[in-house]
Design a protein around this motif. Structure first.
Motif, PDB file in Angstrom:
ATOM      1  N   VAL A  42       3.236  -8.736  -7.005  1.00 37.00           N
ATOM      2  CA  VAL A  42       2.783  -7.940  -5.859  1.00 37.00           C
ATOM      3  C   VAL A  42       1.604  -7.075  -6.309  1.00 37.00           C
ATOM      4  CG1 VAL A  42       3.410  -6.085  -4.247  1.00 37.00           C
ATOM      5  CG2 VAL A  42       5.080  -7.862  -4.803  1.00 37.00           C
ATOM      6  N   GLN A  43       0.534  -7.129  -5.519  1.00 37.76           N
ATOM      7  CA  GLN A  43      -0.635  -6.280  -5.760  1.00 37.76           C
ATOM      8  C   GLN A  43      -0.345  -4.928  -5.116  1.00 37.76           C
ATOM      9  OE1 GLN A  43      -3.845  -6.971  -7.216  1.00 37.76           O
ATOM     10  NE2 GLN A  43      -4.158  -4.782  -6.939  1.00 37.76           N
ATOM     11  N   LYS A  44      -0.302  -3.878  -5.922  1.00 37.07           N
ATOM     12  CA  LYS A  44       0.004  -2.533  -5.417  1.00 37.07           C
ATOM     13  C   LYS A  44      -1.283  -1.719  -5.397  1.00 37.07           C
ATOM     14  CE  LYS A  44       3.005   1.098  -5.046  1.00 37.07           C
ATOM     15  NZ  LYS A  44       4.328   1.235  -4.521  1.00 37.07           N
ATOM     16  N   GLU A  45      -1.511  -1.039  -4.274  1.00 31.99           N
ATOM     17  CA  GLU A  45      -2.662  -0.135  -4.131  1.00 31.99           C
ATOM     18  C   GLU A  45      -2.114   1.231  -3.787  1.00 31.99           C
ATOM     19  OE1 GLU A  45      -5.531  -0.912  -1.028  1.00 31.99           O
ATOM     20  OE2 GLU A  45      -6.076  -2.793  -2.009  1.00 31.99           O
ATOM     21  N   VAL A  46      -2.478   2.247  -4.579  1.00 36.88           N
ATOM     22  CA  VAL A  46      -2.040   3.611  -4.293  1.00 36.88           C
ATOM     23  C   VAL A  46      -3.285   4.456  -4.006  1.00 36.88           C
ATOM     24  CG1 VAL A  46      -0.673   5.580  -5.034  1.00 36.88           C
ATOM     25  CG2 VAL A  46      -0.109   3.302  -5.897  1.00 36.88           C
ATOM     26  N   HIS A  47      -3.329   4.997  -2.792  1.00 38.31           N
ATOM     27  CA  HIS A  47      -4.449   5.830  -2.355  1.00 38.31           C
ATOM     28  C   HIS A  47      -4.072   7.292  -2.535  1.00 38.31           C
ATOM     29  CE1 HIS A  47      -6.616   2.564  -0.073  1.00 38.31           C
ATOM     30  NE2 HIS A  47      -5.440   1.993  -0.330  1.00 38.31           N
ATOM     31  N   TYR A  48      -4.865   8.008  -3.336  1.00 41.07           N
ATOM     32  CA  TYR A  48      -4.591   9.427  -3.574  1.00 41.07           C
ATOM     33  C   TYR A  48      -5.636  10.300  -2.892  1.00 41.07           C
ATOM     34  CZ  TYR A  48      -1.042   8.427  -7.080  1.00 41.07           C
ATOM     35  OH  TYR A  48       0.094   8.008  -7.715  1.00 41.07           O
ATOM     36  N   TYR A  49      -5.152  11.406  -2.329  1.00 38.25           N
ATOM     37  CA  TYR A  49      -6.007  12.378  -1.654  1.00 38.25           C
ATOM     38  C   TYR A  49      -5.783  13.759  -2.245  1.00 38.25           C
ATOM     39  CZ  TYR A  49      -6.510   8.780   1.884  1.00 38.25           C
ATOM     40  OH  TYR A  49      -6.780   7.607   2.526  1.00 38.25           O
ATOM     41  N   LEU A  50      -6.796  14.609  -2.065  1.00 41.80           N
ATOM     42  CA  LEU A  50      -6.649  16.028  -2.348  1.00 41.80           C
ATOM     43  C   LEU A  50      -6.123  16.644  -1.059  1.00 41.80           C
ATOM     44  CD1 LEU A  50      -7.114  18.315  -4.365  1.00 41.80           C
ATOM     45  CD2 LEU A  50      -9.430  18.551  -3.449  1.00 41.80           C
ATOM     46  N   VAL A  51      -4.998  17.358  -1.141  1.00 45.82           N
ATOM     47  CA  VAL A  51      -4.319  17.860   0.053  1.00 45.82           C
ATOM     48  C   VAL A  51      -4.074  19.359  -0.084  1.00 45.82           C
ATOM     49  CG1 VAL A  51      -2.219  17.696   1.448  1.00 45.82           C
ATOM     50  CG2 VAL A  51      -3.213  15.627   0.439  1.00 45.82           C
ATOM     51  N   GLU A  52      -4.545  20.112   0.904  1.00 46.39           N
ATOM     52  CA  GLU A  52      -4.301  21.550   0.913  1.00 46.39           C
ATOM     53  C   GLU A  52      -2.973  21.821   1.602  1.00 46.39           C
ATOM     54  OE1 GLU A  52      -6.384  25.754   2.227  1.00 46.39           O
ATOM     55  OE2 GLU A  52      -7.190  23.876   3.026  1.00 46.39           O
ATOM     56  N   ALA A  53      -2.101  22.582   0.937  1.00 41.70           N
ATOM     57  CA  ALA A  53      -0.800  22.930   1.512  1.00 41.70           C
ATOM     58  C   ALA A  53      -1.029  23.808   2.737  1.00 41.70           C
ATOM     59  CB  ALA A  53       0.054  23.663   0.489  1.00 41.70           C
ATOM     60  N   ILE A  73       0.841  -1.194   0.000  1.00 43.04           N
ATOM     61  CA  ILE A  73       0.000   0.000   0.000  1.00 43.04           C
ATOM     62  C   ILE A  73       0.875   1.243   0.000  1.00 43.04           C
ATOM     63  CG2 ILE A  73      -1.716   1.325   1.298  1.00 43.04           C
ATOM     64  CD1 ILE A  73      -2.913  -1.329   2.179  1.00 43.04           C
ATOM     65  N   SER A  74       0.557   2.151  -0.898  1.00 44.28           N
ATOM     66  CA  SER A  74       1.203   3.448  -0.959  1.00 44.28           C
ATOM     67  C   SER A  74       0.117   4.512  -0.899  1.00 44.28           C
ATOM     68  CB  SER A  74       2.002   3.620  -2.255  1.00 44.28           C
ATOM     69  OG  SER A  74       3.176   2.853  -2.217  1.00 44.28           O
ATOM     70  N   ALA A  75       0.525   5.731  -0.561  1.00 46.10           N
ATOM     71  CA  ALA A  75      -0.432   6.831  -0.525  1.00 46.10           C
ATOM     72  C   ALA A  75       0.276   8.127  -0.864  1.00 46.10           C
ATOM     73  CB  ALA A  75      -1.082   6.923   0.854  1.00 46.10           C
ATOM     74  N   GLY A  76      -0.504   9.063  -1.360  1.00 51.40           N
ATOM     75  CA  GLY A  76       0.022  10.368  -1.725  1.00 51.40           C
ATOM     76  C   GLY A  76      -1.123  11.278  -2.106  1.00 51.40           C
ATOM     77  N   GLY A  77      -0.793  12.308  -2.864  1.00 46.68           N
ATOM     78  CA  GLY A  77      -1.877  13.206  -3.194  1.00 46.68           C
ATOM     79  C   GLY A  77      -1.544  14.293  -4.177  1.00 46.68           C
ATOM     80  N   VAL A  78      -2.627  14.990  -4.530  1.00 44.02           N
ATOM     81  CA  VAL A  78      -2.545  16.201  -5.331  1.00 44.02           C
ATOM     82  C   VAL A  78      -2.578  17.353  -4.339  1.00 44.02           C
ATOM     83  CG1 VAL A  78      -3.669  17.631  -7.083  1.00 44.02           C
ATOM     84  CG2 VAL A  78      -3.753  15.124  -7.270  1.00 44.02           C
ATOM     85  N   VAL A  79      -1.473  18.095  -4.270  1.00 41.59           N
ATOM     86  CA  VAL A  79      -1.356  19.194  -3.313  1.00 41.59           C
ATOM     87  C   VAL A  79      -1.726  20.497  -4.023  1.00 41.59           C
ATOM     88  CG1 VAL A  79       0.190  20.405  -1.731  1.00 41.59           C
ATOM     89  CG2 VAL A  79       0.475  17.952  -2.108  1.00 41.59           C
ATOM     90  N   TYR A  80      -2.543  21.311  -3.344  1.00 43.43           N
ATOM     91  CA  TYR A  80      -2.932  22.591  -3.922  1.00 43.43           C
ATOM     92  C   TYR A  80      -2.782  23.691  -2.877  1.00 43.43           C
ATOM     93  CZ  TYR A  80      -7.327  22.441  -1.334  1.00 43.43           C
ATOM     94  OH  TYR A  80      -8.259  22.413  -0.328  1.00 43.43           O
ATOM     95  N   LEU A 138       3.043  12.804  -9.007  1.00 44.43           N
ATOM     96  CA  LEU A 138       2.487  13.251  -7.730  1.00 44.43           C
ATOM     97  C   LEU A 138       3.278  12.615  -6.597  1.00 44.43           C
ATOM     98  CD1 LEU A 138      -1.221  12.558  -8.741  1.00 44.43           C
ATOM     99  CD2 LEU A 138      -0.080  14.793  -8.745  1.00 44.43           C
ATOM    100  N   ALA A 139       3.342  13.313  -5.467  1.00 45.17           N
ATOM    101  CA  ALA A 139       4.037  12.767  -4.298  1.00 45.17           C
ATOM    102  C   ALA A 139       3.291  11.536  -3.798  1.00 45.17           C
ATOM    103  CB  ALA A 139       4.115  13.819  -3.197  1.00 45.17           C
ATOM    104  N   LYS A 140       4.042  10.455  -3.600  1.00 41.57           N
ATOM    105  CA  LYS A 140       3.454   9.241  -3.038  1.00 41.57           C
ATOM    106  C   LYS A 140       4.569   8.340  -2.538  1.00 41.57           C
ATOM    107  CE  LYS A 140       3.097   5.931  -6.894  1.00 41.57           C
ATOM    108  NZ  LYS A 140       4.440   6.093  -7.341  1.00 41.57           N
ATOM    109  N   GLY A 141       4.217   7.411  -1.656  1.00 45.60           N
ATOM    110  CA  GLY A 141       5.206   6.462  -1.181  1.00 45.60           C
ATOM    111  C   GLY A 141       4.572   5.384  -0.332  1.00 45.60           C
ATOM    112  N   LYS A 142       5.392   4.432   0.080  1.00 43.74           N
ATOM    113  CA  LYS A 142       4.921   3.237   0.793  1.00 43.74           C
ATOM    114  C   LYS A 142       4.522   3.523   2.233  1.00 43.74           C
ATOM    115  CE  LYS A 142       7.839   0.030  -1.744  1.00 43.74           C
ATOM    116  NZ  LYS A 142       9.065  -0.732  -1.642  1.00 43.74           N
TER     117      LYS A 142
END
Length: 145
Positions: free
Chosen positions: A84-95, A8-15, A36-40
């Protein structure tokens, strides 16, 4: 696919809004592609904590989660583990704060772009699986692409 390891990785679109103008953060990776920024995920972290930590580590910006965007799943071949099954969770992130600073080991650069420019950069030199993530982020921010 029984027995397959899931990563599982996660990251986001930063605005951010600066002087009333919306700006979107894009990273240029070491291959010259926009991303986009993301990582494990690390042990003991929630997916949300992973997203915020990775954004801060890769870009120097601390942020606040605004909304979930999308989960991208795919399978890749790992040298030792096999499929390996990879899942990347993306969020909208306010700086929230911080100064842009690229994590030199991982990425070439990081910059703020106005939405139309960010979309063009993504379409021209981004990874295809991020098109929908960025489109959803822009939509949530009220930008039509």
């Amino acid at each position: 696919m029984r027995g397959m390891k899931t990563e599982i990785s996660a990251g986001g679109v930063v605005y951010r809004k600066r002087e009333g103008l919306l700006e979107i953060q894009l990273i240029e990776d070491r291959f010259g592609r926009m991303t986009l920024a993301k990582g494990k995920m690390e042990p003991g972290e929630t997916i949300e904590q992973t997203a915020l930590r990775e954004i801060e580590e890769e870009t120097g910006i601390t942020g606040r989660l605004s909304a979930p965007l999308q989960v991208i799943s795919y399978v890749y071949e790992h040298a030792q583990l096999g499929a390996v099954q990879k899942e990347v969770h993306y969020y909208l992130v306010e700086a929230a704060k911080g100064n842009l600073q690229a994590q030199v080991e991982e990425i070439t650069g990081v910059a703020w772009h106005e939405p139309a420019e960010a979309w063009k950069l993504q379409r021209d030199s981004g990874y295809d699986n991020n098109d929908e993530v960025l489109r959803l982020a822009l939509e949530k921010l009220g930008v039509k692409v």
